[in-house]
Motif scaffolding. Structure first.
Motif, PDB file in Angstrom:
ATOM      1  N   GLU A   1      40.478 -47.776  -6.830  1.00 58.84           N
ATOM      2  CA  GLU A   1      40.265 -49.187  -6.490  1.00 58.84           C
ATOM      3  C   GLU A   1      41.293 -49.699  -5.487  1.00 58.84           C
ATOM      4  O   GLU A   1      40.948 -50.389  -4.523  1.00 58.84           O
ATOM      5  CB  GLU A   1      40.304 -50.057  -7.752  1.00 58.84           C
ATOM      6  CG  GLU A   1      39.176 -49.792  -8.731  1.00 58.84           C
ATOM      7  CD  GLU A   1      39.571 -48.748  -9.776  1.00 58.84           C
ATOM      8  OE1 GLU A   1      38.859 -48.652 -10.786  1.00 58.84           O
ATOM      9  OE2 GLU A   1      40.611 -48.062  -9.572  1.00 58.84           O
ATOM     10  N   ARG A   2      42.565 -49.369  -5.722  1.00 62.90           N
ATOM     11  CA  ARG A   2      43.622 -49.867  -4.851  1.00 62.90           C
ATOM     12  C   ARG A   2      43.482 -49.309  -3.440  1.00 62.90           C
ATOM     13  O   ARG A   2      43.623 -50.041  -2.453  1.00 62.90           O
ATOM     14  CB  ARG A   2      44.989 -49.508  -5.426  1.00 62.90           C
ATOM     15  CG  ARG A   2      46.179 -49.955  -4.574  1.00 62.90           C
ATOM     16  CD  ARG A   2      46.154 -51.446  -4.317  1.00 62.90           C
ATOM     17  NE  ARG A   2      47.262 -51.896  -3.492  1.00 62.90           N
ATOM     18  CZ  ARG A   2      47.311 -53.064  -2.890  1.00 62.90           C
ATOM     19  NH1 ARG A   2      46.301 -53.919  -3.015  1.00 62.90           N
ATOM     20  NH2 ARG A   2      48.360 -53.393  -2.152  1.00 62.90           N
ATOM     21  N   SER A   3      43.176 -48.020  -3.335  1.00 58.53           N
ATOM     22  CA  SER A   3      42.998 -47.403  -2.021  1.00 58.53           C
ATOM     23  C   SER A   3      41.828 -48.027  -1.273  1.00 58.53           C
ATOM     24  O   SER A   3      41.913 -48.304  -0.072  1.00 58.53           O
ATOM     25  CB  SER A   3      42.771 -45.901  -2.187  1.00 58.53           C
ATOM     26  OG  SER A   3      42.510 -45.290  -0.935  1.00 58.53           O
ATOM     27  N   ALA A   4      40.735 -48.273  -1.997  1.00 54.13           N
ATOM     28  CA  ALA A   4      39.564 -48.889  -1.374  1.00 54.13           C
ATOM     29  C   ALA A   4      39.867 -50.303  -0.909  1.00 54.13           C
ATOM     30  O   ALA A   4      39.422 -50.734   0.163  1.00 54.13           O
ATOM     31  CB  ALA A   4      38.392 -48.896  -2.359  1.00 54.13           C
TER      32      ALA A   4
ATOM     33  N   GLN B   1      32.430 -51.142  -5.486  1.00 55.43           N
ATOM     34  CA  GLN B   1      31.863 -49.878  -5.932  1.00 55.43           C
ATOM     35  C   GLN B   1      32.867 -48.731  -5.911  1.00 55.43           C
ATOM     36  O   GLN B   1      32.480 -47.560  -6.044  1.00 55.43           O
ATOM     37  CB  GLN B   1      30.666 -49.525  -5.054  1.00 55.43           C
ATOM     38  CG  GLN B   1      29.537 -50.556  -5.128  1.00 55.43           C
ATOM     39  CD  GLN B   1      28.481 -50.357  -4.071  1.00 55.43           C
ATOM     40  OE1 GLN B   1      28.500 -49.372  -3.333  1.00 55.43           O
ATOM     41  NE2 GLN B   1      27.537 -51.296  -3.974  1.00 55.43           N
ATOM     42  N   ALA B   2      34.129 -49.037  -5.764  1.00 60.24           N
ATOM     43  CA  ALA B   2      35.153 -47.990  -5.718  1.00 60.24           C
ATOM     44  C   ALA B   2      35.186 -47.204  -7.024  1.00 60.24           C
ATOM     45  O   ALA B   2      35.009 -47.759  -8.115  1.00 60.24           O
ATOM     46  CB  ALA B   2      36.517 -48.609  -5.453  1.00 60.24           C
ATOM     47  N   GLU B   3      35.398 -45.912  -6.923  1.00 59.61           N
ATOM     48  CA  GLU B   3      35.470 -45.051  -8.106  1.00 59.61           C
ATOM     49  C   GLU B   3      36.723 -45.379  -8.917  1.00 59.61           C
ATOM     50  O   GLU B   3      37.736 -45.821  -8.360  1.00 59.61           O
ATOM     51  CB  GLU B   3      35.507 -43.583  -7.679  1.00 59.61           C
ATOM     52  CG  GLU B   3      34.257 -43.130  -6.934  1.00 59.61           C
ATOM     53  CD  GLU B   3      34.373 -41.692  -6.482  1.00 59.61           C
ATOM     54  OE1 GLU B   3      35.406 -41.051  -6.792  1.00 59.61           O
ATOM     55  OE2 GLU B   3      33.441 -41.203  -5.823  1.00 59.61           O
ATOM     56  N   PRO B   4      36.664 -45.200 -10.220  1.00 52.99           N
ATOM     57  CA  PRO B   4      37.835 -45.444 -11.074  1.00 52.99           C
ATOM     58  C   PRO B   4      39.064 -44.677 -10.571  1.00 52.99           C
ATOM     59  O   PRO B   4      38.970 -43.490 -10.258  1.00 52.99           O
ATOM     60  CB  PRO B   4      37.383 -44.938 -12.450  1.00 52.99           C
ATOM     61  CG  PRO B   4      35.895 -45.088 -12.418  1.00 52.99           C
ATOM     62  CD  PRO B   4      35.486 -44.766 -11.010  1.00 52.99           C
TER      63      PRO B   4
END
Length: 249
Positions: free
Chosen positions: A206-209, A200-203
């Motif tokens: 993604e990599r940080s999540a 569900q990471a925001e656009p």
């Protein structure tokens, strides 16, 4: 009703015929928590690693749960005569570090999950160098496997006593029935919230999540392993693992 045994084929049967007597000859054997290994379907077992004897006991433990283990193991073992043939025939998973093929082992493990297999991994990557036998800091491979498949329980499993029989670093081999080797599995480690965080990471984030989730998944797994081992040993676990920042080593 007893659970049905997963079919492993002739090479698994051969390994069992060797490993079962070996685990009885080396020391007293105690295996606890077999019920935490799912009777069917995929699972990831994350284990501590104190001795090169550990995989023998892990294999017997999983087989006693009526499942077939698929180990991630060093690719160099596949070059050992006969032993390499057993590894191939029983569908174990070679790990080649530091090469273009390094990611192939994780893909093979995911394929095992798709087939409903039980994958075994030692997150530290090698036997611990901690002088007291506690787990070291883990690599990221176990966390990547844990997060990339929904519905795959992540089960902690620990060994204690194998180091007393075979200590690789001290070149000491002392089989004895005065020694008890304990293998114990614990309840599955919650991972669904971390999988959801990544999905569900925001656009753009993604990599940080993913990095955050991998770090937390690794911490959860190794905390569960250390706590389970502390219970088996009857003593408190260290706050930090060998090799983590802040250990002073």
């Amino acid at each position: 009703m007893a659970r049905a045994r997963e079919k492993g084929g002739p090479w698994v049967a051969l390994a069992a015929a060797v490993f079962y007597p070996l685990t009885w000859l080396l020391a007293k054997r105690r295996m606890e928590g077999l019920e935490h290994v799912p009777a069917e379907g995929p699972a990831l077992l994350v284990c501590n690693h104190v001795s090169y004897l550990d995989p023998v006991y892990t294999a017997v433990f999983v087989h006693r749960a009526r499942r077939v283990p698929r180990f991630l193991a060093k690719a160099s073992l596949w070059k050992v005569p006969l032993f390499g043939r057993v590894l191939r025939g029983s569908r174990q998973i070679p790990v080649t570090r530091g090469s273009a093929d390094a990611g192939a082992s994780l893909e093979a493990a995911r394929a095992s999950f798709d087939d409903g297999g039980v994958v075994v991994i030692y997150p530290e990557g090698t036997i611990t160098r901690d002088e007291a036998g506690w787990p070291m800091a883990a690599r990221s491979g176990a966390a990547r496997l844990a997060l990339q498949r929904e519905g795959v329980p992540v089960v902690p499993l620990v060994h204690w006593g194998t180091l007393s029989v075979y200590d690789h670093y001290r070149r000491r081999f002392r089989p004895s029935w005065r020694t008890t080797i304990t293998v114990r599995a614990g309840a599955p480690i919650p991972m669904d919230d971390l999988r959801a965080r990544v999905a569900q990471a925001e656009p753009g984030r993604e990599r940080s999540a993913e990095v955050s989730a991998l770090r937390e998944a690794t911490d959860r797994m190794m905390t569960a392993v250390r706590d389970l081992l502390a219970d088996v040993r009857g003593e408190p676990a260290p706050v930090r693992a060998h090799g983590e920042r802040g250990t002073g080593r």
